[in-house]
Design a protein around this motif. Structure first.
Motif, PDB file in Angstrom:
ATOM      1  N   VAL A  59       0.865  -1.187   0.000  1.00 47.43           N
ATOM      2  CA  VAL A  59       0.000   0.000   0.000  1.00 47.43           C
ATOM      3  C   VAL A  59       0.895   1.229   0.000  1.00 47.43           C
ATOM      4  CG1 VAL A  59      -1.830   1.263   1.212  1.00 47.43           C
ATOM      5  CG2 VAL A  59      -1.662  -1.189   1.527  1.00 47.43           C
ATOM      6  N   GLY A  62       0.924   8.255   2.719  1.00 51.54           N
ATOM      7  CA  GLY A  62       1.629   9.512   2.897  1.00 51.54           C
ATOM      8  C   GLY A  62       2.039   9.644   4.352  1.00 51.54           C
ATOM      9  N   ASN A  63       1.418  10.600   5.056  1.00 54.00           N
ATOM     10  CA  ASN A  63       1.782  10.818   6.460  1.00 54.00           C
ATOM     11  C   ASN A  63       0.945   9.998   7.432  1.00 54.00           C
ATOM     12  OD1 ASN A  63       3.493  12.209   8.302  1.00 54.00           O
ATOM     13  ND2 ASN A  63       1.780  13.528   8.875  1.00 54.00           N
ATOM     14  N   ILE A  67      -5.524   7.234   8.642  1.00 57.19           N
ATOM     15  CA  ILE A  67      -5.502   5.770   8.535  1.00 57.19           C
ATOM     16  C   ILE A  67      -5.578   5.126   9.917  1.00 57.19           C
ATOM     17  CG2 ILE A  67      -4.023   3.817   7.914  1.00 57.19           C
ATOM     18  CD1 ILE A  67      -2.919   5.423   5.628  1.00 57.19           C
ATOM     19  N   PRO A 124      -2.734  17.719   8.513  1.00 62.17           N
ATOM     20  CA  PRO A 124      -1.388  17.144   8.674  1.00 62.17           C
ATOM     21  C   PRO A 124      -1.030  16.034   7.686  1.00 62.17           C
ATOM     22  CG  PRO A 124      -2.874  16.203  10.292  1.00 62.17           C
ATOM     23  CD  PRO A 124      -3.692  17.150   9.478  1.00 62.17           C
ATOM     24  N   TYR A 132      -5.899  12.256  -2.964  1.00 64.05           N
ATOM     25  CA  TYR A 132      -6.639  10.984  -2.875  1.00 64.05           C
ATOM     26  C   TYR A 132      -7.965  11.179  -2.135  1.00 64.05           C
ATOM     27  CZ  TYR A 132      -7.312   6.010  -1.548  1.00 64.05           C
ATOM     28  OH  TYR A 132      -7.802   4.743  -1.346  1.00 64.05           O
ATOM     29  N   ALA A 137     -11.737  21.664   4.217  1.00 61.78           N
ATOM     30  CA  ALA A 137     -12.182  22.227   5.506  1.00 61.78           C
ATOM     31  C   ALA A 137     -12.629  23.659   5.252  1.00 61.78           C
ATOM     32  CB  ALA A 137     -11.031  22.233   6.513  1.00 61.78           C
ATOM     33  N   LEU A 180      -5.026   4.454  -7.955  1.00 57.50           N
ATOM     34  CA  LEU A 180      -3.908   5.005  -8.723  1.00 57.50           C
ATOM     35  C   LEU A 180      -2.935   5.670  -7.750  1.00 57.50           C
ATOM     36  CD1 LEU A 180      -6.019   6.745 -11.518  1.00 57.50           C
ATOM     37  CD2 LEU A 180      -4.926   4.491 -11.608  1.00 57.50           C
ATOM     38  N   VAL A 181      -1.665   5.670  -8.099  1.00 60.74           N
ATOM     39  CA  VAL A 181      -0.657   6.297  -7.239  1.00 60.74           C
ATOM     40  C   VAL A 181      -0.296   7.666  -7.798  1.00 60.74           C
ATOM     41  CG1 VAL A 181       1.722   6.125  -6.386  1.00 60.74           C
ATOM     42  CG2 VAL A 181       0.260   4.097  -6.443  1.00 60.74           C
ATOM     43  N   GLN A 214     -11.157  21.381  17.982  1.00 63.04           N
ATOM     44  CA  GLN A 214     -10.659  20.011  17.781  1.00 63.04           C
ATOM     45  C   GLN A 214      -9.725  19.571  18.922  1.00 63.04           C
ATOM     46  OE1 GLN A 214      -8.943  19.763  13.838  1.00 63.04           O
ATOM     47  NE2 GLN A 214     -10.890  20.284  12.851  1.00 63.04           N
ATOM     48  N   SER A 220      -4.938  11.293  16.919  1.00 61.73           N
ATOM     49  CA  SER A 220      -6.199  10.947  16.251  1.00 61.73           C
ATOM     50  C   SER A 220      -5.933  10.853  14.753  1.00 61.73           C
ATOM     51  CB  SER A 220      -7.257  12.035  16.498  1.00 61.73           C
ATOM     52  OG  SER A 220      -7.034  13.147  15.645  1.00 61.73           O
ATOM     53  N   ALA A 221      -6.990  10.607  13.994  1.00 55.92           N
ATOM     54  CA  ALA A 221      -6.865  10.653  12.527  1.00 55.92           C
ATOM     55  C   ALA A 221      -7.857  11.685  11.980  1.00 55.92           C
ATOM     56  CB  ALA A 221      -7.108   9.276  11.919  1.00 55.92           C
ATOM     57  N   PHE A 259     -14.449  13.188  16.473  1.00 54.81           N
ATOM     58  CA  PHE A 259     -13.089  12.644  16.569  1.00 54.81           C
ATOM     59  C   PHE A 259     -13.077  11.480  17.564  1.00 54.81           C
ATOM     60  CE2 PHE A 259      -9.749  15.837  15.084  1.00 54.81           C
ATOM     61  CZ  PHE A 259     -10.625  16.600  14.341  1.00 54.81           C
TER      62      PHE A 259
HETATM   63  C1  LIG Z   1      -5.687  16.492  13.639  1.00 54.09           C
HETATM   64  C2  LIG Z   1      -6.157  16.149  12.258  1.00 54.09           C
HETATM   65  C3  LIG Z   1      -6.918  17.059  11.546  1.00 54.09           C
HETATM   66  C4  LIG Z   1      -7.373  16.753  10.263  1.00 54.09           C
HETATM   67  N1  LIG Z   1      -8.126  17.676   9.597  1.00 54.09           N
HETATM   68  C5  LIG Z   1      -8.567  17.398   8.365  1.00 54.09           C
HETATM   69  C6  LIG Z   1      -9.366  18.347   7.645  1.00 54.09           C
HETATM   70  O1  LIG Z   1      -9.651  19.438   8.113  1.00 54.09           O
HETATM   71  N2  LIG Z   1      -9.799  17.993   6.409  1.00 54.09           N
HETATM   72  C7  LIG Z   1      -9.510  16.795   5.841  1.00 54.09           C
HETATM   73  O2  LIG Z   1      -9.928  16.549   4.714  1.00 54.09           O
HETATM   74  N3  LIG Z   1      -8.744  15.878   6.493  1.00 54.09           N
HETATM   75  C8  LIG Z   1      -8.263  16.145   7.726  1.00 54.09           C
HETATM   76  N4  LIG Z   1      -7.515  15.220   8.389  1.00 54.09           N
HETATM   77  C9  LIG Z   1      -7.258  13.915   7.779  1.00 54.09           C
HETATM   78  C10 LIG Z   1      -5.964  13.834   6.939  1.00 54.09           C
HETATM   79  O3  LIG Z   1      -4.978  14.719   7.444  1.00 54.09           O
HETATM   80  C11 LIG Z   1      -6.203  14.126   5.465  1.00 54.09           C
HETATM   81  O4  LIG Z   1      -7.131  13.225   4.894  1.00 54.09           O
HETATM   82  C12 LIG Z   1      -4.908  14.070   4.655  1.00 54.09           C
HETATM   83  O5  LIG Z   1      -5.149  14.564   3.374  1.00 54.09           O
HETATM   84  C13 LIG Z   1      -4.332  12.656   4.515  1.00 54.09           C
HETATM   85  O6  LIG Z   1      -3.026  12.760   3.979  1.00 54.09           O
HETATM   86  P1  LIG Z   1      -1.898  11.675   4.362  1.00 54.09           P
HETATM   87  O7  LIG Z   1      -0.678  11.993   3.603  1.00 54.09           O
HETATM   88  O8  LIG Z   1      -1.742  11.590   5.819  1.00 54.09           O
HETATM   89  O9  LIG Z   1      -2.570  10.372   3.791  1.00 54.09           O
HETATM   90  P2  LIG Z   1      -2.566   8.935   4.456  1.00 54.09           P
HETATM   91  O10 LIG Z   1      -3.356   8.967   5.706  1.00 54.09           O
HETATM   92  O11 LIG Z   1      -1.182   8.415   4.520  1.00 54.09           O
HETATM   93  O12 LIG Z   1      -3.393   8.131   3.351  1.00 54.09           O
HETATM   94  C14 LIG Z   1      -4.757   8.401   3.127  1.00 54.09           C
HETATM   95  C15 LIG Z   1      -5.173   7.625   1.869  1.00 54.09           C
HETATM   96  O13 LIG Z   1      -4.511   8.191   0.753  1.00 54.09           O
HETATM   97  C16 LIG Z   1      -3.772   7.184   0.053  1.00 54.09           C
HETATM   98  N5  LIG Z   1      -2.552   7.823  -0.465  1.00 54.09           N
HETATM   99  C17 LIG Z   1      -1.631   8.525   0.234  1.00 54.09           C
HETATM  100  N6  LIG Z   1      -0.668   8.968  -0.607  1.00 54.09           N
HETATM  101  C18 LIG Z   1      -0.995   8.546  -1.850  1.00 54.09           C
HETATM  102  C19 LIG Z   1      -0.406   8.695  -3.142  1.00 54.09           C
HETATM  103  N7  LIG Z   1       0.751   9.356  -3.348  1.00 54.09           N
HETATM  104  N8  LIG Z   1      -1.037   8.119  -4.201  1.00 54.09           N
HETATM  105  C20 LIG Z   1      -2.193   7.440  -4.030  1.00 54.09           C
HETATM  106  N9  LIG Z   1      -2.800   7.254  -2.831  1.00 54.09           N
HETATM  107  C21 LIG Z   1      -2.198   7.817  -1.761  1.00 54.09           C
HETATM  108  C22 LIG Z   1      -3.496   6.096   1.075  1.00 54.09           C
HETATM  109  O14 LIG Z   1      -3.333   4.824   0.475  1.00 54.09           O
HETATM  110  C23 LIG Z   1      -4.757   6.154   1.932  1.00 54.09           C
HETATM  111  O15 LIG Z   1      -5.784   5.367   1.371  1.00 54.09           O
HETATM  112  C24 LIG Z   1      -7.042  15.508   9.672  1.00 54.09           C
HETATM  113  C25 LIG Z   1      -6.267  14.594  10.392  1.00 54.09           C
HETATM  114  C26 LIG Z   1      -5.810  14.910  11.661  1.00 54.09           C
HETATM  115  C27 LIG Z   1      -4.960  13.915  12.402  1.00 54.09           C
END
Ligand SMILES: Cc1cc2nc3c(=O)[nH]c(=O)nc-3n(C[C@H](O)[C@H](O)[C@H](O)COP(=O)(O)OP(=O)(O)OC[C@H]3O[C@@H](n4cnc5c(N)ncnc54)[C@H](O)[C@@H]3O)c2cc1C
Length: 314
Positions: A59, A62-63, A67, A124, A132, A137, A180-181, A214, A220-221, A259
């Motif tokens: 899989v 990202g960060n 998840i 974050p 993806y 927000a 897709l990646v 929040q 959290s996620a 949350f």
């Molecule tokens: C405190 C907090 C506040 C948050 N606030 C918000 C908010 O206001 N709005 C919001 O929308 N989300 C929010 N989130 C959720 C999260 O931060 C977002 O959804 C963020 O965009 C996920 O990015 P990530 O890199 O962490 O993805 P990940 O959690 O690592 O992955 C999420 C999904 O994307 C896929 N993915 C990651 N990178 C790729 C890539 N390069 N190609 C294809 N697929 C990929 C993964 O397989 C997975 O299915 C928050 C989370 C936290 C902890």
């Protein structure tokens, strides 16, 4: 073993049998057989090609901020893009690699007097995760600034997709549909006019609202559930009497019932039980089926809630 030999020979950074809780913002998750850290898109494509050829379960993440990883972990390769993080701002156009942090880009864009990404300052995640998820927000969404992206198709060939190709909708994109990646993306922002409040002021307001609403001091996620039409998941969960409800080390936040927070060494199953409870209780009280926004990796004992009377939620 062959995959491991390839990783060693290629010099790509990796960890073996390492807990994923070290990667996730939830601080939850069992061991992954491999966690791989490609440094550039060439290495990413190479790892994906080898994993596919050798039929290694994998899989791309990202960060890991959206998840929940199973306590049993993941018997395969978690490939994280966090080291593929170059981005540049040229006029009102931003080009970013998949692992660049959205909040950093948004902050730099605001400082450059560009509007459109103020909403993203507190999100974050990486650019890949944000596209993806079509993260959003405070009335902003990735789709509003998205121009095009380079993604890998199912045969791992790079293709360019424009905004309409991406089939964006609320917390949804084509990347999700077809797995897709994303390699890199281009956002197009607007110059703020003199009459506007400055993008930095607007971003600061968004951050202030986040801090007020929040539970940012606990792992959290983010929001666990998608927003149901004309409603709010947090309000429904609160009205169902579940605010502050705790199972094991996980708790429905006292501050924001949308949350789930890890208050004390929570297990993924604690979170899944709370998700099930929230879905079932809200469905029974209000006839609304809450759909998880967070993504799941691995196998879980606790299922998601499925209403016995079908999917006819209000
Ligand atoms: C405190 C907090 C506040 C948050 N606030 C918000 C908010 O206001 N709005 C919001 O929308 N989300 C929010 N989130 C959720 C999260 O931060 C977002 O959804 C963020 O965009 C996920 O990015 P990530 O890199 O962490 O993805 P990940 O959690 O690592 O992955 C999420 C999904 O994307 C896929 N993915 C990651 N990178 C790729 C890539 N390069 N190609 C294809 N697929 C990929 C993964 O397989 C997975 O299915 C928050 C989370 C936290 C902890």
């Amino acid at each position: 073993m062959e995959f491991e030999m390839y990783l060693k020979d290629s010099g790509i950074d990796f960890l073996k049998n390492h807990p994923l809780k070290d990667l996730t913002t939830f601080k939850i998750g069992g061991e992954a057989k491999y966690i791989v850290f490609p440094k550039n898109t060439k290495q990413l494509i190479e790892v994906l090609t080898v994993a596919k050829d050798k039929a290694i379960n994998h899989v791309v993440v990202g960060n890991c901020s959206n998840i929940l990883v199973s306590d049993k972990g993941f018997d395969g390769a978690i490939i994280t893009t966090v080291k593929i993080d170059f981005f540049k701002i040229d006029g009102n156009v931003i080009e970013a690699e998949c692992g660049a942090m959205l909040s950093q880009i948004a902050k730099k864009a605001c400082e450059a007097g560009l509007k459109g990404l103020e909403f993203a300052v507190g999100i974050p995640g990486t650019v890949g995760g944000a596209v993806y998820m079509n993260a959003g927000a405070y009335d902003g969404e990735i789709k509003d600034v998205f121009e095009w992206a380079e993604v890998l198709d199912e045969n791992l060939n790079p293709v360019k997709l424009g905004r309409t190709d991406m089939r964006f909708s609320y917390r949804h994109s084509r990347l999700k549909e077809e797995k897709l990646v994303l390699l890199k993306t281009v956002f197009c922002l607007q110059y703020a006019s003199k009459e506007d409040i400055t993008p930095l002021q607007k971003a600061n307001e968004c951050s202030k609202r986040r801090r007020e609403k929040q539970p940012l001091s606990y792992p959290s996620a983010g929001s666990v559930f998608k927003r149901p039409p004309n409603n709010f998941a947090g309000k429904l969960i609160e009205d169902a009497g579940l605010k502050g409800y705790r199972i094991g080390g996980a708790c429905i936040s006292e501050k924001h019932a949308g949350f789930i927070v890890n208050v004390e060494d929570a297990k993924a199953e604690d979170v899944r039980r709370l998700i099930y409870l929230a879905q079932k209780t809200v469905y029974e009280k209000f006839g609304i089926l809450l759909e998880p926004e967070i993504q799941f990796i691995g196998e879980f004992e606790t299922p998601l809630f499925v209403p016995k009377d079908g999917q006819n939620s209000r």
